[in-house]
Every structure is written in structure tokens, then in C-alpha cells.
Design a protein around this motif. Structure first.
Motif: not given
Ligand SMILES: NC(=O)c1ccc[n+]([C@@H]2O[C@H](COP(=O)([O-])OP(=O)(O)OC[C@H]3O[C@@H](n4cnc5c(N)ncnc54)[C@H](O)[C@@H]3O)[C@@H](O)[C@H]2O)c1
Length: 355
Positions: A101-103, A131-133, A145-147, A167-169, A171-173
Motif C-alpha cells: 500500500v505504501i509503495t 512483488d509490489a516494490a 476497484l483495484k489499482n 514483525t510481520l504477522p 497471515n501477511e507472510m
Molecule cells: N505495484 C505492484 O506491482 C503491486 C504488485 C502486487 C501488489 N500490489 C499492491 O500491494 C498491496 C498489498 O501489499 P501488502 O500485502 O504489503 O499490504 P500492506 O501494505 O497493507 O501491508 C500489510 C500489513 O502489514 C503491515 N506491515 C507492513 N510492514 C510490516 C512489518 N514489517 N511488521 C509488521 N507489520 C507490517 C502494514 O501496516 C499492513 O497492516 C495491494 O494494494 C496491492 O494492490 C502492487
């Protein structure tokens, strides 16, 4: 870990990357450094980054709430406004420290502020690292609607430091893991095999797996930066995945899915389509379904969910001339782009997913 050269910028890995980052900032003689964080990357990641930044320049921190719901044009307006109030100018650099989201939003805000200022990505989630970065796509959502709104502009550099993942949860991993699985499925059968039996993955060597995933994404993007052809391979699992993600975001009954969780379902469904189109075997389809289902919780879709999901496909950015286009597997490790699929088959893919 060796740096990877992308189209016009380097992707750096680990502690050594900070030295390069500091030298780069010094060389560029930026006026100020703005760091964009969300609530979580502020709490968990900023305290690692700040001591490693060796600069005498003024540093401003801007924070947004965490979550996909912040990735919209209203947040951009707030960010452009705050940057203006804090005196950002054309020689400011924006460091995006956070997940996708931030990138995504940070890249878009920087690419459009004063017709474009430099930005650097320091991804802190697995998904953002692999991926995203990487690849230069930046943007925001339009409603659910995404992106839909965005630009392709590459960062000055990307720094991948896997220490942030501590520190990443869980489910996020897992969400990030979905994109790594995708990289294997579309481009590198042995890499897919490394993940197929998750219990056998050597997590001590996870940095090497991340590096390979970044390399795969970069290889594909380098061949087709503007997504006229082979870059569409990266959309495997995302055509249905994005529609499912948007639908679940809108629905009060469905769980809100993380990006990778929706993509995982999308990969099973689109593997089914690949099988039905004669592009992969039944055995390959079952292998993919079993491996992904072993990692991700199933989601139930009722008959009434399907039409709204099909309707959402119409808004997919990959559509051309009003037709929904899929990137389907052609054997494990290969992809066939620009595939049209009838709605009946998509409905069948959902039925098979529930079995
Ligand atoms: N530009 C691209 O090519 C591309 C490719 C894939 C996905 N995306 C986009 O990426 C987004 C999803 O990215 P995401 O899964 O990183 O989501 P996110 O940015 O929402 O991060 C997931 C969660 O992890 C938290 N977090 C981040 N770093 C942390 C850390 N080190 N420790 C603990 N918590 C942390 C965040 O605050 C958030 O709550 C979507 O918007 C998707 O559309 C973009």
C-alpha cells in the motif's frame, strides 16, 4: 546477496544496501528526505531505518493509517497537501517504507507531485519485497476497484532488507508467499517444486528464495515494462483474484481477504481454466490445488456471489476491446497470455474450487 539490475534502477539486498542508499542520497544532493510510513511500519520499521540513514539532510516523517482502504485519491490529496505545507520541493526524495500500500501510493504521489520527484522503495512486507516494490507500477484504487488510477514510473532504487519481516504477522507472510508461488508457476518449475511441499521448504534459506522471486519478477518486467505482452504473465491468478478481493471488500458477509489470499484462490481457479483449455494436465491442476489449499484457508462462494464477481471482471485493467483476458498456465513454469474464457467455464471453476 547480489544486487539485481532492473530497468534503470538497482534492487539492493540486506545491510550493504544502506551504504549504497546513503551514498546515493549524498550524491543526489536532495534538499529534504520525506519518509512515508503507515501506522505499522512507523511502529515496527522506522526505528530500524532511521539509525541506518547517515545524512545531515532534514528528514520529515509522514504517516497514514494502515490498510488497503487508505489507498485512494483522498489520501493522495492529503499527502500532496502535507508535503507542500512541510516545504517539499522538486529536489525532495520520498522514501516509501512499508508494504505494498505504501509503495503503491507513495510511488504515485511522488510520480505526480510537482510533475514528479524521485522516490525510493524500502518494502517491509514479503509481498512488497517480491512483488509490489519491483516493476514500477504505482497507483491507487477507485472505490473498491483495484489499482484503477496509476502510472508506470520506476523508483531510483529498491532496498530489500528481510530483517523487517521479523514483525510481520503470519497471515501477511502467507499473502506474500502466494506471489512467490506464482513466480514459480509462471516462470520456473523447479522453484515451484521448492514450495510444493511447504513442510520441506528450508526457511533458513528464505532470503535466497526471496532473491530468486525478485529476479523472476524483474526478468519478466524487463522484457516488457509497459505490459504490452509478456508482463501480462504476472497477472496469473489476479484476474479472478482481483475480482474476488474487490467483491469481498464490498460484501458484509464475506471475510476481507488479503491480496495474496485472493490471488491464491485466483490461481486455483485459473489453473482449473488452464486445465479445461487443455494447457495443463489434470495431475498438474490437482498438484497446484492441493499445494495452495494446504497453505490458505478456503473461502465459500454461493451461487449468488458469482454474478457480481463476473461483473467485476469487466473492470479488470487487463481487458482489451471490452473482452476479459486471462494469463493461463501452459504447463507448470510457462504461461499463455491473452486467453478469453467463457463465463460458464469460470462458474465451473468456482464449483470445482469448493469440492
Ligand atoms: N505495484 C505492484 O506491482 C503491486 C504488485 C502486487 C501488489 N500490489 C499492491 O500491494 C498491496 C498489498 O501489499 P501488502 O500485502 O504489503 O499490504 P500492506 O501494505 O497493507 O501491508 C500489510 C500489513 O502489514 C503491515 N506491515 C507492513 N510492514 C510490516 C512489518 N514489517 N511488521 C509488521 N507489520 C507490517 C502494514 O501496516 C499492513 O497492516 C495491494 O494494494 C496491492 O494492490 C502492487
Amino acid at each position: 546477496m547480489q544486487p539485481i539490475q532492473a530497468n534503470g534502477y538497482p534492487i539492493l539486498f540486506g545491510e550493504n544496501g544502506y551504504q549504497f542508499l546513503n551514498e546515493f542520497i549524498e550524491e543526489k544532493n536532495y534538499s529534504t528526505i520525506f519518509i512515508l510510513v503507515d501506522t505499522h511500519s512507523n511502529e515496527w520499521c522506522l526505528n530500524r531505518l532511521l539509525p541506518l540513514l547517515a545524512t545531515s539532510k532534514t528528514i520529515e516523517i509522514i504517516e497514514i493509517e494502515a490498510g488497503e482502504s487508505e489507498k485512494n485519491i483522498h489520501t493522495c490529496v492529503e499527502l500532496w497537501t502535507v508535503m507542500t505545507e512541510l516545504g517539499a520541493d522538486r529536489k525532495t526524495v520520498l522514501l516509501n517504507l512499508g508494504g505494498g500500500v505504501i509503495t503503491d501510493i507513495g510511488g504515485f504521489v511522488a510520480a505526480t507531485f510537482k510533475r514528479g520527484i524521485d522516490f525510493i522503495h524500502i518494502p517491509t512486507t514479503l509481498l512488497a519485497m517480491v512483488d509490489a516494490a519491483v516493476g514500477g507500477k504505482n497507483g491507487v484504487d477507485l472505490g473498491t476497484l483495484k489499482n484503477q488510477i496509476g502510472v508506470i514510473k520506476v523508483p531510483q532504487l529498491v532496498l530489500i532488507d528481510t530483517d523487517y519481516l521479523s514483525t510481520l504477522p503470519k497471515n501477511e507472510m502467507r499473502s506474500g508467499l502466494a506471489e512467490m508461488l506464482k513466480h514459480g508457476l509462471i516462470h520456473d518449475a523447479p522453484y515451484w517444486k521448492a514450495f510444493k511441499e511447504l513442510s520441506q521448504v528450508d526457511f533458513a534459506d528464505f532470503d535466497t528464495l526471496i532473491h530468486r522471486s525478485v529476479a523472476i519478477k524483474n526478468e519478466i518486467v524487463m522484457q516488457d515494462p509497459t505490459e504490452d505482452g509478456i508482463r501480462k504473465a504476472l497477472n496469473f491468478g489476479h484476474t479472478l483474484g482481483h475480482a474476488i478481493e474487490s467483491y469481498c471488500l464490498e460484501s458484509n458477509e464475506k471475510p476481507t481477504l488479503l491480496h495474496g489470499e485472493a490471488v491464491a484462490i485466483g490461481m486455483i481457479l485459473e489453473s482449473y481454466l488452464s486445465w479445461q483449455k487443455g494447457l495443463i494436465t489434470a495431475v498438474e491442476y490437482q498438484e497446484i490445488k492441493t499445494a495452495i489449499n494446504a497453505i490458505f484457508d478456503p473461502v465459500t462462494f454461493d451461487q449468488k456471489d458469482l454474478q457480481p464477481i463476473l461483473d467485476l471482471l469487466i473492470h479488470d485493467k487487463k481487458n482489451e476491446y471490452g473482452k476479459v483476458q486471462f494469463a493461463l498456465l501452459q504447463g507448470i513454469g510457462n504461461i499463455k497470455i491473452n486467453q478469453e474464457v467463457e463465463n460458464e467455464l469460470i462458474i465451473k471453476s468456482f464449483e470445482d474450487y469448493q469440492r
